[in-house]
Design a protein around this motif. Structure first.
Motif, short mmCIF file in Angstrom:
data_model
loop_
_atom_site.label_atom_id
_atom_site.label_comp_id
_atom_site.label_asym_id
_atom_site.label_seq_id
_atom_site.Cartn_x
_atom_site.Cartn_y
_atom_site.Cartn_z
N PRO A 44 -3.15 59.22 -10.04
CA PRO A 44 -2.16 58.49 -11.09
C PRO A 44 -3.17 58.27 -12.23
O PRO A 44 -4.37 58.36 -12.24
CB PRO A 44 -1.76 57.02 -10.39
CG PRO A 44 -2.98 56.90 -9.35
CD PRO A 44 -3.68 58.07 -9.07
N LYS A 46 -4.27 56.86 -15.67
CA LYS A 46 -5.02 55.60 -15.91
C LYS A 46 -4.16 54.70 -16.96
O LYS A 46 -3.81 55.10 -17.56
CB LYS A 46 -6.58 55.60 -16.39
CG LYS A 46 -7.32 54.44 -16.52
CD LYS A 46 -8.45 54.67 -16.90
CE LYS A 46 -9.34 53.47 -17.01
NZ LYS A 46 -10.59 53.51 -17.45
N ARG A 47 -3.84 53.49 -16.73
CA ARG A 47 -3.13 52.78 -17.43
C ARG A 47 -3.84 52.12 -18.51
O ARG A 47 -5.21 51.94 -18.42
CB ARG A 47 -2.47 51.59 -16.60
CG ARG A 47 -1.59 51.80 -15.56
CD ARG A 47 -1.18 50.61 -15.05
NE ARG A 47 -0.66 49.81 -15.86
CZ ARG A 47 -0.31 48.46 -15.58
NH1 ARG A 47 -0.35 48.19 -14.28
NH2 ARG A 47 -0.07 47.69 -16.52
N ILE A 48 -3.48 52.01 -19.57
CA ILE A 48 -4.21 51.58 -20.74
C ILE A 48 -4.26 50.09 -20.57
O ILE A 48 -3.42 49.10 -20.35
CB ILE A 48 -3.32 51.78 -22.34
CG1 ILE A 48 -3.26 53.31 -22.22
CG2 ILE A 48 -3.97 51.12 -23.35
CD1 ILE A 48 -2.39 53.81 -23.57
N GLU A 49 -5.37 49.60 -20.77
CA GLU A 49 -5.84 48.36 -20.60
C GLU A 49 -4.99 47.54 -21.78
O GLU A 49 -4.93 47.90 -22.87
CB GLU A 49 -7.17 48.10 -20.37
CG GLU A 49 -8.01 48.47 -19.37
CD GLU A 49 -7.66 47.94 -18.23
OE1 GLU A 49 -7.53 46.73 -18.01
OE2 GLU A 49 -7.59 48.81 -17.11
N ARG A 50 -4.43 46.10 -21.39
CA ARG A 50 -4.10 45.35 -22.15
C ARG A 50 -5.22 44.63 -23.05
O ARG A 50 -6.19 44.20 -22.53
CB ARG A 50 -2.97 44.24 -21.61
CG ARG A 50 -2.03 44.87 -21.02
CD ARG A 50 -1.00 43.76 -20.42
NE ARG A 50 -0.65 42.74 -21.43
CZ ARG A 50 -0.81 41.43 -21.54
NH1 ARG A 50 -0.94 40.71 -20.38
NH2 ARG A 50 -0.38 40.77 -22.23
#
Length: 94
Positions: A44, A46-50
């Motif tokens: 998947p 990678k999500r951008i970190e908040r």
């Protein structure tokens, strides 16, 4: 490389997973006809970190409870009386 497996042979799942993990496609066949193709799933994205406080430069909210109060425009629309006669059942005039 593609591995062709006949369902009648009933190959072990561990063996098939090993082929899939190695990056090979597995064709499941019945009587010589392909029934399914099993491939390795891509990792998947990678999500951008908040980043906490990214909007801090805008300053504190003037009214932090603004989202908990009803919207005055919607309240006015809910109490509108201009269409009450349209939906009210008509009584026959004598």
């Amino acid at each position: 490389m593609t591995v062709r497996v006949d369902i009648a042979e009933q190959a072990t799942v561990a063996e098939l997973v090993a082929h899939i993990d190695a990056g090979e496609d597995v064709l499941l066949t019945r009587d010589g006809e392909t029934v399914a193709i099993v491939t390795k799933v891509a990792a998947p994205a990678k999500r951008i970190e908040r980043i906490p406080g990214v909007w801090a430069h805008l300053g504190p909210m003037d009214d932090p409870d603004i989202f908990f109060r009803p919207d005055p425009e919607f309240a006015e629309l809910a109490e509108a009386h201009d269409e009450d006669d349209f939906y009210r059942p008509q009584t026959p005039e004598k």
